[in-house]
Design a protein around this motif. Structure first.
Motif, PDB file in Angstrom:
ATOM      1  N   PHE A 400      -3.693   1.817   6.413  1.00 49.15           N
ATOM      2  CA  PHE A 400      -2.397   2.370   6.816  1.00 49.15           C
ATOM      3  C   PHE A 400      -2.596   3.630   7.662  1.00 49.15           C
ATOM      4  CE2 PHE A 400      -3.572   4.441   2.919  1.00 49.15           C
ATOM      5  CZ  PHE A 400      -3.094   5.740   2.995  1.00 49.15           C
ATOM      6  N   ALA A 401      -1.605   3.928   8.481  1.00 42.94           N
ATOM      7  CA  ALA A 401      -1.621   5.144   9.291  1.00 42.94           C
ATOM      8  C   ALA A 401      -1.244   6.343   8.425  1.00 42.94           C
ATOM      9  CB  ALA A 401      -0.655   5.023  10.461  1.00 42.94           C
ATOM     10  N   MET A 402      -1.935   7.445   8.635  1.00 42.85           N
ATOM     11  CA  MET A 402      -1.641   8.699   7.930  1.00 42.85           C
ATOM     12  C   MET A 402      -1.106   9.687   8.959  1.00 42.85           C
ATOM     13  SD  MET A 402      -5.122   8.948   5.666  1.00 42.85           S
ATOM     14  CE  MET A 402      -5.914   7.436   5.076  1.00 42.85           C
ATOM     15  N   VAL A 412       4.636  10.740   2.775  1.00 44.03           N
ATOM     16  CA  VAL A 412       3.481  11.407   2.169  1.00 44.03           C
ATOM     17  C   VAL A 412       2.169  10.741   2.557  1.00 44.03           C
ATOM     18  CG1 VAL A 412       4.780  12.299   0.198  1.00 44.03           C
ATOM     19  CG2 VAL A 412       3.714  10.024   0.052  1.00 44.03           C
ATOM     20  N   SER A 413       2.175   9.935   3.603  1.00 40.79           N
ATOM     21  CA  SER A 413       0.970   9.177   3.958  1.00 40.79           C
ATOM     22  C   SER A 413      -0.224  10.080   4.260  1.00 40.79           C
ATOM     23  CB  SER A 413       1.249   8.262   5.156  1.00 40.79           C
ATOM     24  OG  SER A 413       1.650   9.017   6.298  1.00 40.79           O
ATOM     25  N   ALA A 414       0.027  11.290   4.785  1.00 31.43           N
ATOM     26  CA  ALA A 414      -1.065  12.215   5.091  1.00 31.43           C
ATOM     27  C   ALA A 414      -1.298  13.230   3.983  1.00 31.43           C
ATOM     28  CB  ALA A 414      -0.774  12.943   6.407  1.00 31.43           C
ATOM     29  N   LEU A 415      -0.443  13.252   2.980  1.00 28.15           N
ATOM     30  CA  LEU A 415      -0.569  14.218   1.894  1.00 28.15           C
ATOM     31  C   LEU A 415      -1.141  13.607   0.623  1.00 28.15           C
ATOM     32  CD1 LEU A 415       2.843  16.138   2.225  1.00 28.15           C
ATOM     33  CD2 LEU A 415       0.645  16.646   3.311  1.00 28.15           C
ATOM     34  N   GLN A 416      -0.792  12.360   0.358  1.00 31.49           N
ATOM     35  CA  GLN A 416      -1.236  11.746  -0.891  1.00 31.49           C
ATOM     36  C   GLN A 416      -2.760  11.654  -1.000  1.00 31.49           C
ATOM     37  OE1 GLN A 416       0.886   8.192  -2.024  1.00 31.49           O
ATOM     38  NE2 GLN A 416      -0.583   7.656  -3.625  1.00 31.49           N
ATOM     39  N   PRO A 417      -3.500  11.313   0.065  1.00 34.43           N
ATOM     40  CA  PRO A 417      -4.964  11.314  -0.077  1.00 34.43           C
ATOM     41  C   PRO A 417      -5.514  12.682  -0.460  1.00 34.43           C
ATOM     42  CG  PRO A 417      -4.325  10.045   1.846  1.00 34.43           C
ATOM     43  CD  PRO A 417      -3.088  10.741   1.372  1.00 34.43           C
ATOM     44  N   ARG A 606     -14.010   4.372  -0.616  1.00 31.14           N
ATOM     45  CA  ARG A 606     -14.451   3.445   0.430  1.00 31.14           C
ATOM     46  C   ARG A 606     -13.304   2.876   1.246  1.00 31.14           C
ATOM     47  NH1 ARG A 606     -19.426  -0.092  -2.260  1.00 31.14           N
ATOM     48  NH2 ARG A 606     -20.694   1.732  -2.889  1.00 31.14           N
ATOM     49  N   ARG A 607     -12.296   2.337   0.581  1.00 31.82           N
ATOM     50  CA  ARG A 607     -11.166   1.762   1.303  1.00 31.82           C
ATOM     51  C   ARG A 607      -9.860   2.245   0.676  1.00 31.82           C
ATOM     52  NH1 ARG A 607      -9.510  -2.154   4.772  1.00 31.82           N
ATOM     53  NH2 ARG A 607      -7.624  -3.323   4.273  1.00 31.82           N
ATOM     54  N   LEU A 608      -9.022   2.873   1.509  1.00 31.30           N
ATOM     55  CA  LEU A 608      -7.723   3.340   1.050  1.00 31.30           C
ATOM     56  C   LEU A 608      -6.659   2.321   1.428  1.00 31.30           C
ATOM     57  CD1 LEU A 608      -7.817   7.123   2.083  1.00 31.30           C
ATOM     58  CD2 LEU A 608      -8.853   5.982   0.107  1.00 31.30           C
ATOM     59  N   THR A 609      -5.739   2.071   0.506  1.00 35.96           N
ATOM     60  CA  THR A 609      -4.641   1.151   0.775  1.00 35.96           C
ATOM     61  C   THR A 609      -3.323   1.890   0.661  1.00 35.96           C
ATOM     62  OG1 THR A 609      -4.379   0.449  -1.525  1.00 35.96           O
ATOM     63  CG2 THR A 609      -5.999  -0.745  -0.178  1.00 35.96           C
ATOM     64  N   PHE A 610      -2.333   1.419   1.401  1.00 36.36           N
ATOM     65  CA  PHE A 610      -1.026   2.073   1.365  1.00 36.36           C
ATOM     66  C   PHE A 610      -0.420   1.997  -0.023  1.00 36.36           C
ATOM     67  CE2 PHE A 610       3.651   1.923   1.950  1.00 36.36           C
ATOM     68  CZ  PHE A 610       3.823   3.196   2.469  1.00 36.36           C
ATOM     69  N   ARG A 643       9.876   3.847   9.249  1.00 34.62           N
ATOM     70  CA  ARG A 643      10.309   2.624   8.571  1.00 34.62           C
ATOM     71  C   ARG A 643       9.174   2.010   7.764  1.00 34.62           C
ATOM     72  NH1 ARG A 643      13.507   0.690  14.008  1.00 34.62           N
ATOM     73  NH2 ARG A 643      15.451   1.839  13.615  1.00 34.62           N
ATOM     74  N   ARG A 644       7.954   2.029   8.334  1.00 35.28           N
ATOM     75  CA  ARG A 644       6.811   1.467   7.624  1.00 35.28           C
ATOM     76  C   ARG A 644       6.472   2.260   6.366  1.00 35.28           C
ATOM     77  NH1 ARG A 644       2.374   1.043  12.074  1.00 35.28           N
ATOM     78  NH2 ARG A 644       3.939   1.084  13.708  1.00 35.28           N
ATOM     79  N   SER A 645       6.802   3.546   6.377  1.00 38.86           N
ATOM     80  CA  SER A 645       6.544   4.392   5.210  1.00 38.86           C
ATOM     81  C   SER A 645       7.670   4.348   4.198  1.00 38.86           C
ATOM     82  CB  SER A 645       6.318   5.844   5.658  1.00 38.86           C
ATOM     83  OG  SER A 645       5.147   5.946   6.433  1.00 38.86           O
TER      84      SER A 645
END
Length: 671
Positions: A400-402, A412-417, A606-610, A643-645
């Motif tokens: 997913f895009a962050m 929160v796509s860039a904050l949750q990680p 290793r792999r992050l998922t939305f 919308r995707r988020s």
């Protein structure tokens, strides 16, 4: 110093005006005993190691910033004016991946000059000061790269390669011996091209005193690096202590190089932006400012924060009658003060009636811009290439895009990680070092560092796919170290109330557009807390009364319940004035940088998922029906990301013409 023949003469009536408008303490001499000259004071500030017009997080050119373009403005100013002096107002050596690579990735050797200083030495600076971010990498590193010997604990006394110009700092002292950490002042002896009373071109000496200042709040912001090692005093107190000494040495003009902006609230010794009060010090003649990442003067800008301030001329650039300038940030602009000088009794004085300040930008409003100075790129080419290789090293992947385009409305796509990495680190730390606290719930706070303050390119934008070190650096911009505080449920609510100050109060009855975001609150103070916690924000309520329905694990939070909150050393030590911070609340001061913690966590995952790492939206706005639109601004053409988020009720309504657009949010449908 740059010397050329004068390009203009000042008419006799200007000379007469100068007799009545001088700022130096000497008495006027007869009209026949005089000369006049033009001196341009050039200022860079808050470059933050943006040497090249390059974004190391996107591996792409960025012509909206870069010292290599300001260098062109500097050369042009030197062609334009007969006499120039060039100074820097701090926050110079930190801020990009290149700076981090030299400080942490491949530490600089003592006999190597910092890339930023190599670039500055191409142009030949006359002086500079130390900003708050100069302390971020610690005193040993600062001592090394500035070639400033220090006797403080942990610093090796040695001579290394520093900049080719003096650095002055008057309000920071060695805690052990009380001596200034850097020279507080410097008297520059120069010769300027002038015109005598008969209109003949001549050369005359001038004595320029420089004095530097940094925000006393460094003791809070870099507590771990500075506590017990240095002390500070207020900017005004330092000016009153050292500026008279410069005058006694024979300084014609005294220039304050202050890493601070303009604040007209009542003065305190810890004031962060003390420029307004500094201008009142009698021996200060000229102010060069920074830290606020703002433009001053800013004529024609109706929204400028400096319009209407008492004793502030936002058209010509004066504060309390003293010429002043603040030259923006990141190599976007050059500050310039054109001083018209008159000599009497062997002393130069400023004629304020025909002097002025201005800020020159590398990009014009119509989108045009200046070319880069090739000498700057050539000077740092090896460091640039090594940095690109360093930040390109892969550490994992994501589906997913962050991004931070829509953090103001819940993405929160860039904050949750970041929060996930911080929580995992603290939980492991407690298990290994404080097992008696193992059962206490761990939360984490993270804020968007890049949310459009600097324009359309000032956002985190990481595409799905391979993740590299540069992406982690984009997610976590600053070289903070991880900290944790012990806090109650009431403290969590108070923390979130402080964070909710990021939003303006919305009046549901207004039919005119209302701005969602409070432009005076930086995005790095918009903390989002995660960790099985959920809450709502009612922005129709006053500040301090907005957080409702605060829950942990689906149950209302007990005000007395104990939590441990992961954050960074800046916030934990009190940066941003969040409640529940400060020395008495800090539980963990880890040696590891937040960014390093994030990199290690991504490598482990290793792999992050939305679904697992980007979709936990812990907060939402309370549903609110408004008579008029509620608007915010972010980069153009990004609606699909919202919308995707899962962000609802957002529409792109108009293009602002600068890569940004105005968006609306329907608060009745935002959840």
């Amino acid at each position: 110093m740059n010397f050329r023949y004068p390009i203009a003469t000042i008419v006799a009536i200007s000379l007469l005006l100068a007799l009545g408008c001088s700022t130096a303490p000497t008495q006027p001499a007869p009209v026949g005993d005089s000369a006049h000259a033009t001196l341009a004071i050039l200022e860079t500030t808050d470059i933050h190691s943006n040497i090249l017009s390059y974004d190391y997080y996107k591996l792409a050119e960025d012509d909206s910033l870069g010292f290599e373009r300001v260098a062109t403005l500097i050369r042009e100013a030197r062609e334009e004016y007969p006499n120039t002096l060039l100074f820097d107002a701090g926050d110079t050596i930190q801020g990009t991946a290149l700076a981090d690579w030299q400080a942490r990735g491949s530490p600089l050797a003592c006999d190597q000059k910092l890339a930023m200083y190599k670039a500055m030495d191409v142009l030949g600076y006359d002086g500079g000061t130390i900003g708050n971010h100069e302390f971020n990498y610690g005193l040993p590193y600062l001592s090394q790269v500035t070639d400033q010997p220090m006797t403080v604990e942990g610093v090796t006394e040695r001579r290394c390669k520093g900049p080719g110009f003096p650095l002055v700092l008057a309000n920071v002292f060695d805690a052990h011996n009380g001596q200034p950490l850097f020279p507080p002042t410097k008297l520059l002896q120069r010769t300027i091209k002038a015109i005598d009373e008969n209109g003949r071109a001549i050369e005359l000496p001038i004595r320029i005193g420089i004095i530097g200042f940094t925000p006393p709040s460094i003791m809070l912001w870099d507590h771990d690096n500075l506590q017990g090692k240095v002390t500070t005093i207020g900017v005004v107190e330092a000016a009153r202590r050292y500026a008279p000494e410069l005058r006694a040495e024979g300084a014609d003009l005294i220039i304050a190089i202050s890493h601070g902006g303009i604040d007209t609230r009542p003065y305190t010794e810890n004031m962060e932006n003390a420029g307004w009060y500094l201008a009142e010090v009698p021996d200060i003649d000229v102010l060069l400012m920074g830290h606020s990442h703002q433009v001053f003067p800013d004529p024609g800008n109706e929204s400028s924060r400096y319009n209407g301030l008492p004793a502030v001329d936002n058209e010509r650039g004066f504060i309390h009658g003293k010429p002043a300038v603040m030259g923006n940030m990141w190599g976007k602009s050059l500050g310039l003060i054109e001083l018209e000088l008159v000599q009497r009794d062997g002393h130069w004085r400023i004629d304020p009636a025909i002097s002025h300040a201005e800020v020159r930008n590398i990009r014009s409003k119509d989108g045009g811009g200046v070319a880069a100075d090739p000498a700057i790129g050539a000077a740092v080419s090896a460091e640039h290439e090594a940095t690109v290789a360093y930040v390109s090293a892969p550490i994992g992947e994501s589906d997913f895009a962050m991004t931070t385009y829509f953090t103001a409305v819940g993405d929160v796509s860039a904050l949750q990680p970041v929060n996930s990495a911080q929580r995992a680190y603290v939980e492991r730390y407690l298990s290994e070092n404080m097992p008696e606290l193992k059962g206490i719930p761990v939360l984490s706070a993270a804020a968007p560092f890049k949310a459009g303050f600097g324009g359309a390119t000032d956002f985190t934008d990481i595409a799905a796919g391979t993740l590299a070190i540069r992406n982690a650096a984009d997610l976590y911009l600053y070289p903070n170290t991880l900290s944790a505080v012990k806090i109650t449920g009431a403290g969590v609510k108070a923390w979130l109330e402080k964070s909710a100050g990021y939003f303006n109060r919305i009046d549901p009855t207004l039919t005119s557009p209302q701005e969602l975001v409070n432009g005076k609150t930086p995005s790095y103070n918009f903390d989002v807390i995660q960790g099985d916690i959920h809450y709502a924000i009612d922005i129709s309520k006053p500040y301090g009364q907005r957080i409702v329905d605060l829950r942990f694990n689906g149950k209302p939070v007990d005000p007395a319940q104990t939590f441990i909150l992961a954050t960074n050393n800046y916030r934990a030590s009190g940066g941003g004035d969040f409640p529940g911070t400060g020395e008495g609340h800090v539980l963990i001061n880890a040696p590891d940088m937040n960014r390093s913690v994030l990199i290690d966590w991504i490598r482990q995952q290793r792999r992050l998922t939305f679904a697992s790492n980007g979709s936990d939206q812990p907060w939402h706005f309370i549903s609110l029906q408004t008579a008029g639109p509620v608007v915010f601004h972010t980069a153009s053409g990004k609606l699909d990301l919202a919308r995707r988020s899962g962000i609802k009720g957002v529409s792109e309504t108009s293009n602002d013409g600068n890569g940004m657009s105005t968006y609306t949010i329907d608060l009745s449908a935002s959840r």
